[in-house]
Design a protein around this motif. Structure first.
Motif, PDB file in Angstrom:
ATOM      1  N   TYR A   1       0.791  -1.226   0.000  1.00 24.25           N
ATOM      2  CA  TYR A   1       0.000   0.000   0.000  1.00 24.25           C
ATOM      3  C   TYR A   1       0.825   1.278   0.000  1.00 24.25           C
ATOM      4  CZ  TYR A   1      -4.286  -2.607   0.807  1.00 24.25           C
ATOM      5  OH  TYR A   1      -5.358  -3.442   0.674  1.00 24.25           O
ATOM      6  N   GLY A   2       2.112   1.167   0.322  1.00 24.76           N
ATOM      7  CA  GLY A   2       2.894   2.393   0.396  1.00 24.76           C
ATOM      8  C   GLY A   2       4.382   2.130   0.462  1.00 24.76           C
ATOM      9  N   GLU A   3       5.099   3.180   0.803  1.00 26.60           N
ATOM     10  CA  GLU A   3       6.568   3.150   0.858  1.00 26.60           C
ATOM     11  C   GLU A   3       7.026   3.096   2.305  1.00 26.60           C
ATOM     12  OE1 GLU A   3      10.323   6.109  -0.182  1.00 26.60           O
ATOM     13  OE2 GLU A   3       8.284   6.761  -0.607  1.00 26.60           O
ATOM     14  N   ARG A   4       7.936   2.157   2.575  1.00 27.41           N
ATOM     15  CA  ARG A   4       8.514   2.074   3.917  1.00 27.41           C
ATOM     16  C   ARG A   4       9.526   3.200   4.054  1.00 27.41           C
ATOM     17  NH1 ARG A   4      10.727  -3.290   6.841  1.00 27.41           N
ATOM     18  NH2 ARG A   4       8.508  -3.535   7.114  1.00 27.41           N
ATOM     19  N   VAL A   5       9.368   4.019   5.089  1.00 24.76           N
ATOM     20  CA  VAL A   5      10.295   5.125   5.316  1.00 24.76           C
ATOM     21  C   VAL A   5      11.121   4.916   6.583  1.00 24.76           C
ATOM     22  CG1 VAL A   5       8.988   6.829   3.990  1.00 24.76           C
ATOM     23  CG2 VAL A   5       8.497   6.538   6.412  1.00 24.76           C
ATOM     24  N   GLN A   6      10.717   3.990   7.413  1.00 25.24           N
ATOM     25  CA  GLN A   6      11.457   3.537   8.593  1.00 25.24           C
ATOM     26  C   GLN A   6      11.056   2.081   8.793  1.00 25.24           C
ATOM     27  OE1 GLN A   6      13.525   5.199  11.001  1.00 25.24           O
ATOM     28  NE2 GLN A   6      13.700   6.741   9.410  1.00 25.24           N
TER      29      GLN A   6
ATOM     30  N   LEU B   1       6.277  20.257   2.790  1.00 27.28           N
ATOM     31  CA  LEU B   1       7.265  20.804   3.721  1.00 27.28           C
ATOM     32  C   LEU B   1       8.146  19.731   4.352  1.00 27.28           C
ATOM     33  CD1 LEU B   1       5.005  23.374   5.601  1.00 27.28           C
ATOM     34  CD2 LEU B   1       6.741  23.875   3.866  1.00 27.28           C
ATOM     35  N   SER B   2       7.856  18.458   4.083  1.00 22.01           N
ATOM     36  CA  SER B   2       8.605  17.390   4.731  1.00 22.01           C
ATOM     37  C   SER B   2      10.053  17.343   4.241  1.00 22.01           C
ATOM     38  CB  SER B   2       7.917  16.045   4.498  1.00 22.01           C
ATOM     39  OG  SER B   2       7.957  15.694   3.148  1.00 22.01           O
ATOM     40  N   LEU B   3      10.904  16.808   5.088  1.00 24.38           N
ATOM     41  CA  LEU B   3      12.336  16.700   4.810  1.00 24.38           C
ATOM     42  C   LEU B   3      12.757  15.242   4.922  1.00 24.38           C
ATOM     43  CD1 LEU B   3      13.459  19.614   7.136  1.00 24.38           C
ATOM     44  CD2 LEU B   3      13.169  19.730   4.666  1.00 24.38           C
ATOM     45  N   ALA B   4      13.814  14.873   4.213  1.00 22.48           N
ATOM     46  CA  ALA B   4      14.334  13.507   4.286  1.00 22.48           C
ATOM     47  C   ALA B   4      15.840  13.531   4.070  1.00 22.48           C
ATOM     48  CB  ALA B   4      13.672  12.639   3.222  1.00 22.48           C
ATOM     49  N   TRP B   5      16.547  12.610   4.726  1.00 28.67           N
ATOM     50  CA  TRP B   5      17.974  12.465   4.502  1.00 28.67           C
ATOM     51  C   TRP B   5      18.192  11.772   3.171  1.00 28.67           C
ATOM     52  CZ3 TRP B   5      21.185  15.046   7.420  1.00 28.67           C
ATOM     53  CH2 TRP B   5      20.850  15.345   8.725  1.00 28.67           C
ATOM     54  N   ASP B   6      19.174  12.255   2.397  1.00 28.26           N
ATOM     55  CA  ASP B   6      19.483  11.569   1.143  1.00 28.26           C
ATOM     56  C   ASP B   6      20.619  10.566   1.369  1.00 28.26           C
ATOM     57  OD1 ASP B   6      21.888  12.979   1.110  1.00 28.26           O
ATOM     58  OD2 ASP B   6      21.328  14.261  -0.568  1.00 28.26           O
ATOM     59  N   ALA B   7      21.019   9.878   0.318  1.00 24.09           N
ATOM     60  CA  ALA B   7      22.047   8.839   0.423  1.00 24.09           C
ATOM     61  C   ALA B   7      23.408   9.400   0.835  1.00 24.09           C
ATOM     62  CB  ALA B   7      22.168   8.103  -0.903  1.00 24.09           C
ATOM     63  N   LYS B   8      23.635  10.697   0.640  1.00 26.09           N
ATOM     64  CA  LYS B   8      24.911  11.321   1.004  1.00 26.09           C
ATOM     65  C   LYS B   8      24.858  11.944   2.391  1.00 26.09           C
ATOM     66  CE  LYS B   8      26.172  12.222  -3.745  1.00 26.09           C
ATOM     67  NZ  LYS B   8      26.471  13.211  -4.775  1.00 26.09           N
ATOM     68  N   GLY B   9      23.778  11.681   3.138  1.00 25.98           N
ATOM     69  CA  GLY B   9      23.680  12.185   4.503  1.00 25.98           C
ATOM     70  C   GLY B   9      23.267  13.641   4.600  1.00 25.98           C
ATOM     71  N   ARG B  10      22.660  14.182   3.535  1.00 21.99           N
ATOM     72  CA  ARG B  10      22.196  15.564   3.561  1.00 21.99           C
ATOM     73  C   ARG B  10      20.692  15.578   3.773  1.00 21.99           C
ATOM     74  NH1 ARG B  10      24.670  17.022  -2.174  1.00 21.99           N
ATOM     75  NH2 ARG B  10      23.414  15.192  -2.509  1.00 21.99           N
ATOM     76  N   LEU B  11      20.231  16.589   4.479  1.00 16.72           N
ATOM     77  CA  LEU B  11      18.806  16.762   4.685  1.00 16.72           C
ATOM     78  C   LEU B  11      18.231  17.463   3.470  1.00 16.72           C
ATOM     79  CD1 LEU B  11      16.681  16.205   6.821  1.00 16.72           C
ATOM     80  CD2 LEU B  11      17.124  18.455   7.780  1.00 16.72           C
ATOM     81  N   ARG B  12      17.243  16.838   2.824  1.00 11.75           N
ATOM     82  CA  ARG B  12      16.664  17.374   1.591  1.00 11.75           C
ATOM     83  C   ARG B  12      15.191  17.685   1.770  1.00 11.75           C
ATOM     84  NH1 ARG B  12      18.877  17.405  -3.225  1.00 11.75           N
ATOM     85  NH2 ARG B  12      20.893  16.443  -3.481  1.00 11.75           N
ATOM     86  N   HIS B  13      14.809  18.785   1.175  1.00 17.52           N
ATOM     87  CA  HIS B  13      13.401  19.146   1.073  1.00 17.52           C
ATOM     88  C   HIS B  13      12.837  18.382  -0.111  1.00 17.52           C
ATOM     89  CE1 HIS B  13       9.962  21.839   0.265  1.00 17.52           C
ATOM     90  NE2 HIS B  13      10.008  22.043   1.557  1.00 17.52           N
TER      91      HIS B  13
ATOM     92  N   GLY C   1      13.955  19.183  -3.567  1.00 15.14           N
ATOM     93  CA  GLY C   1      15.361  19.020  -3.908  1.00 15.14           C
ATOM     94  C   GLY C   1      16.310  19.957  -3.182  1.00 15.14           C
ATOM     95  N   TRP C   2      15.785  20.942  -2.486  1.00 13.79           N
ATOM     96  CA  TRP C   2      16.636  21.900  -1.787  1.00 13.79           C
ATOM     97  C   TRP C   2      17.386  21.193  -0.676  1.00 13.79           C
ATOM     98  CZ3 TRP C   2      16.031  25.168   2.861  1.00 13.79           C
ATOM     99  CH2 TRP C   2      16.882  26.288   2.834  1.00 13.79           C
ATOM    100  N   VAL C   3      18.703  21.421  -0.558  1.00  7.40           N
ATOM    101  CA  VAL C   3      19.549  20.737   0.423  1.00  7.40           C
ATOM    102  C   VAL C   3      19.821  21.652   1.596  1.00  7.40           C
ATOM    103  CG1 VAL C   3      21.767  19.613   0.821  1.00  7.40           C
ATOM    104  CG2 VAL C   3      20.633  19.377  -1.384  1.00  7.40           C
ATOM    105  N   PHE C   4      19.727  21.123   2.814  1.00  6.96           N
ATOM    106  CA  PHE C   4      20.042  21.886   4.036  1.00  6.96           C
ATOM    107  C   PHE C   4      21.479  21.627   4.435  1.00  6.96           C
ATOM    108  CE2 PHE C   4      15.532  21.653   4.157  1.00  6.96           C
ATOM    109  CZ  PHE C   4      15.141  22.839   4.736  1.00  6.96           C
TER     110      PHE C   4
END
Length: 92
Positions: free
Chosen positions: A26-31, A74-86, A89-92
């Motif tokens: 039904y969806g994507e596992r995020v944790q 507005l959600s954020l997620a860590w990318d494969a390089k360890g960066r926090l991404r909006h 695509g905007w990187v924090f």
């Protein structure tokens, strides 16, 4: 379509595996025990019925959090390089 975050805490290994396998359809596992699902009303009803048939209402904990488009944007997620991404695509 409605976006829903599903989080669970299930101590029984067999039921936990069954819930995880069910949610993968039904969806994507995020944790490990958190899924992000985008469902229409018919799939939401089907998921709800399937979860009720697997869960133990006394022992298991499961939460459904509806997520509006504004909050999802507005959600954020860590990318494969360890960066926090909006999401855009905007990187924090």
């Amino acid at each position: 379509m409605r976006r829903i975050i599903v989080a669970y805490d299930i101590s029984d290994h067999r039921r936990r595996r069954r819930v995880a396998m069910l949610l993968e359809g039904y969806g994507e596992r995020v944790q490990k025990s958190v899924f992000e699902c985008e469902l229409d009303s018919s799939r939401e009803n089907a998921l709800s019925a399937a979860l009720r048939s697997v869960l133990d209402p006394v022992e298991d904990k499961l939460r459904l959090y509806p997520l509006c488009e504004k909050d999802h944007a507005l959600s954020l997620a860590w990318d494969a390089k360890g960066r926090l991404r909006h999401r855009d695509g905007w990187v924090f």
